[in-house]
Design an enzyme around this catalytic site. Structure first.
Site, PDB file in Angstrom:
ATOM      1  N   ARG A  26      12.386  -5.120   6.741  1.00 19.99           N
ATOM      2  CA  ARG A  26      13.035  -5.449   5.472  1.00 19.99           C
ATOM      3  C   ARG A  26      14.532  -5.729   5.627  1.00 19.99           C
ATOM      4  O   ARG A  26      15.272  -5.694   4.664  1.00 19.99           O
ATOM      5  CB  ARG A  26      12.844  -4.304   4.465  1.00 19.99           C
ATOM      6  CG  ARG A  26      11.400  -4.048   4.100  1.00 19.99           C
ATOM      7  CD  ARG A  26      11.292  -3.029   2.995  1.00 19.99           C
ATOM      8  NE  ARG A  26      11.778  -3.530   1.734  1.00 19.99           N
ATOM      9  CZ  ARG A  26      12.396  -2.780   0.820  1.00 19.99           C
ATOM     10  NH1 ARG A  26      12.629  -1.503   1.055  1.00 19.99           N
ATOM     11  NH2 ARG A  26      12.802  -3.295  -0.311  1.00 19.99           N
ATOM     12  N   HIS A  64       6.150   6.220  -2.270  1.00 17.96           N
ATOM     13  CA  HIS A  64       7.499   6.698  -2.588  1.00 17.96           C
ATOM     14  C   HIS A  64       7.462   8.174  -2.956  1.00 17.96           C
ATOM     15  O   HIS A  64       8.279   8.968  -2.486  1.00 17.96           O
ATOM     16  CB  HIS A  64       8.085   5.915  -3.770  1.00 17.96           C
ATOM     17  CG  HIS A  64       8.107   4.433  -3.579  1.00 17.96           C
ATOM     18  ND1 HIS A  64       8.035   3.565  -4.638  1.00 17.96           N
ATOM     19  CD2 HIS A  64       8.212   3.668  -2.465  1.00 17.96           C
ATOM     20  CE1 HIS A  64       8.085   2.321  -4.188  1.00 17.96           C
ATOM     21  NE2 HIS A  64       8.184   2.371  -2.869  1.00 17.96           N
ATOM     22  N   ALA A 116       2.979   1.669   3.060  1.00 16.43           N
ATOM     23  CA  ALA A 116       4.157   0.808   3.045  1.00 16.43           C
ATOM     24  C   ALA A 116       5.277   1.415   2.214  1.00 16.43           C
ATOM     25  O   ALA A 116       6.454   1.325   2.575  1.00 16.43           O
ATOM     26  CB  ALA A 116       3.788  -0.574   2.509  1.00 16.43           C
ATOM     27  N   CYS A 129       0.825  -1.201   0.000  1.00 12.30           N
ATOM     28  CA  CYS A 129       0.000   0.000   0.000  1.00 12.30           C
ATOM     29  C   CYS A 129       0.862   1.254   0.000  1.00 12.30           C
ATOM     30  O   CYS A 129       2.079   1.204   0.146  1.00 12.30           O
ATOM     31  CB  CYS A 129      -0.926  -0.003   1.216  1.00 12.30           C
ATOM     32  SG  CYS A 129      -0.052   0.181   2.796  1.00 12.30           S
TER      33      CYS A 129
END
Length: 551
Positions: free
Chosen positions: A105, A204, A74, A71
């Site tokens: 991550r 982003h 995220a 999403c």
């Protein structure tokens, strides 16, 4: 059904097989959905001018098709801001959204000293309850910011909105401004509600806008160093940045900031003093590069540090840009020093890997970059695609003028950036830029993934679970690289799966030492005999059969 192509497949047969595969993938969909998916599944073709077929991308996933996407939240918190060690990243939302409030991550970091702040092991969330969902959560957000400040005394706090925050209308930006004035530290918000964009790509973009607006340019201190660069789109998964930093240091290159692996607030604030921006993950960070060039005059180059040959090529790009004999000599010395160890392992591994087939369905630029390192050991990529790409990720930046801005893309603010009146300073004159371009150094350029893929290979945007299973059934690849959500389904099909979002374990895979690690890892995976024993002997060759009494 399409059949498994033989090892010595020629291009014409591959084209026929790819067409059959595409028809097979689309055959089970309703007509309307098949029509849409047909535009997102392309058989690659590269003409002499490196032009490739058009692919539809950056469109919403059809409800019911289980894909690999994340999403918007995220992408903003989990990808771009998550690897920063000294910005206290506070998720405003229910604790269920806290998955990306933590270190998920395998982003690694190395503080400069024992007294340096490192918040990456912590999970910060306002933990909204029913009461806040009904009556609003701004009060609790203020309390959380105050508590975080009292305990940790951070230099900056980022606030990340999740879906409920956008639905109930909490104004995280107003709270950030209020608490910034009260506490005297930099506090800023991100309207990155999970539903806000097509995929994590929207996150982003939002993160880029926020970092550029609130942090970049706050510190004008010019660091020592003759060749100063920023590395954008490298998130230090499994220690990748550590290996790249080692090479920069050996070459005499000064790294001002990484966006955002093994990096922090002060690096971002000072990043506008660099002389060159290098982009690794093009999709997640190209926005900052463009804005920094417009405001401060810093040019950017696309690089790739995945694979030994790609690493050498990228280091030479940097040397060519600075056009300094001393730097060029040091770069060549480093490459000459590192390559023998790489060649030794590659020559050992390649006979066991040559001719084997890979599929890559990974976000960022990884589905592109890792094809190069597979080629180094003789492996072929027969299908690849991104989770959250735009057309320029596939087809290259030449298609940018033809991309239409749709309603989803308009959800993301496009900042109006102008040259800074006092700090705009082009690092290269127009004559120097033209000369370097004539010598082959391409600025603001990315040819995309498809230009480097073989004719007849499949390019699939936003691949679904069903399509993944059918590709396994049709092609039986020797390995698939994807994300954590697909990992176990693929393995249950008897196919080794390398998780490239966080590497599961292992790494680094960047640079020369990373290439060695990857060669050995892939050799172990594709030549491991355990996959032959996925089914028990009695499942393969049953000697006794029976029926239930009620049958």
């Amino acid at each position: 059904m399409a059949t498994l192509p033989p090892e010595d497949l020629n291009e014409d047969v591959l084209d026929i097989d790819a067409e059959a595969t595409k028809r097979e993938l689309l055959s089970k969909y309703p007509t309307k959905i098949a029509r849409k998916r047909a535009k997102q599944i392309v058989i690659n073709e590269v003409d002499p001018d490196s032009c490739v077929p058009e692919i539809q991308s950056n469109v919403r996933t059809v409800p019911g098709l289980i894909s690999q996407r994340g999403c918007t939240y995220a992408g903003c918190k989990g990808v771009v801001l998550g690897p920063t060690r000294d910005i206290l990243n506070l998720t405003h939302g229910p604790i269920g959204c806290g998955f990306y409030s933590w270190l998920t991550r395998r982003n690694q970091t190395r503080p400069n000293g024992t007294d340096d702040q490192n918040f990456m092991p912590y999970c910060f969330s306002t933990d909204m309850q029913d009461e806040q969902i009904i009556f609003g959560g701004e009060k609790k957000l203020r309390q959380a910011i105050q508590e975080a400040y009292d305990i940790f005394k951070p230099k900056a706090i980022g606030i990340f909105s999740t879906c409920p925050v956008g639905l109930i209308g909490d104004d995280v930006h107003a709270v950030a401004r209020e608490m910034k004035e009260k506490l005297g530290i930099n506090i800023f918000g991100f309207s990155c509600e999970g539903y806000k964009g097509v995929s994590q790509s929207a996150g982003h973009h939002i993160a880029n806008n926020g970092v550029f607006t609130h942090i970049v340019g706050l510190d004008d201190t010019v660091q020592e160093g003759e060749f100063k660069i920023n590395l954008l789109g490298e998130y230090n998964i499994g220690g990748d940045s550590f290996e790249i930093e080692r090479l920069f240091e050996d070459c005499g290159i000064t790294l001002v900031a990484t966006f955002s692996g093994n990096s922090g607030y002060d690096c971002f604030a000072n990043s506008h003093t660099a002389d060159l921006n290098l982009i690794m993950c093009y999709r997640s960070i190209n926005y900052v590069a463009e804005m920094m060039e417009t405001k401060f005059g810093i040019p950017w180059l696309k690089v790739n540090f995945i694979g030994a040959e790609a690493t050498a090529k990228s280091l030479r790009k940097i040397a060519r840009y600075f056009d300094n004999p001393k730097l060029t000599a040091r770069v060549e010395e480093v490459i000459a020093r590192e390559m023998p160890a790489v060649a030794k392992v590659r020559d050992e591994v390649k006979p066991r890997c040559v001719g084997k087939k890979a599929m890559l369905f990974v976000g960022g630029s990884r589905a592109h970059h890792y094809q190069e390192i597979f080629r180094e050991i003789g492996m072929e990529t027969i299908a690849a695609g991104y989770e959250f790409a735009h057309r320029d990720d596939y087809e290259g930046r030449r298609v940018l003028p033809s991309i239409k801005v749709d309603a989803d893309s308009r959800n993301i603010e496009e900042l109006h950036v102008e040259p800074d009146p006092s700090r705009y300073s082009p690092r290269k004159s127009e004559e120097e830029t033209a000369r370097l371009a004539q010598e082959g150094l391409k600025f603001k350029d990315y040819e995309g993934m498809m230009a480097e893929m073989a004719k007849g290979s499949l390019v699939i945007d936003d691949v679904s679970q069903y399509e993944t299973e059918k590709l396994i059934e049709i092609y039986r690849p020797d390995i698939i690289c994807a994300g954590i959500k697909e990992k176990f389904t693929i393995q249950k099909s008897g196919i080794p799966m390398k998780q490239l979002h966080s590497y599961d374990s292992g790494g680094p895979y960047a640079g020369f030492k990373g290439a060695i690690n990857f060669y050995r890892e892939i050799d172990r995976m594709v030549n491991n005999k355990v996959w032959k024993y996925l089914k028990a002997p009695w499942q393969e060759h049953p000697e006794l059969t029976a029926k239930y009494v009620w049958e």
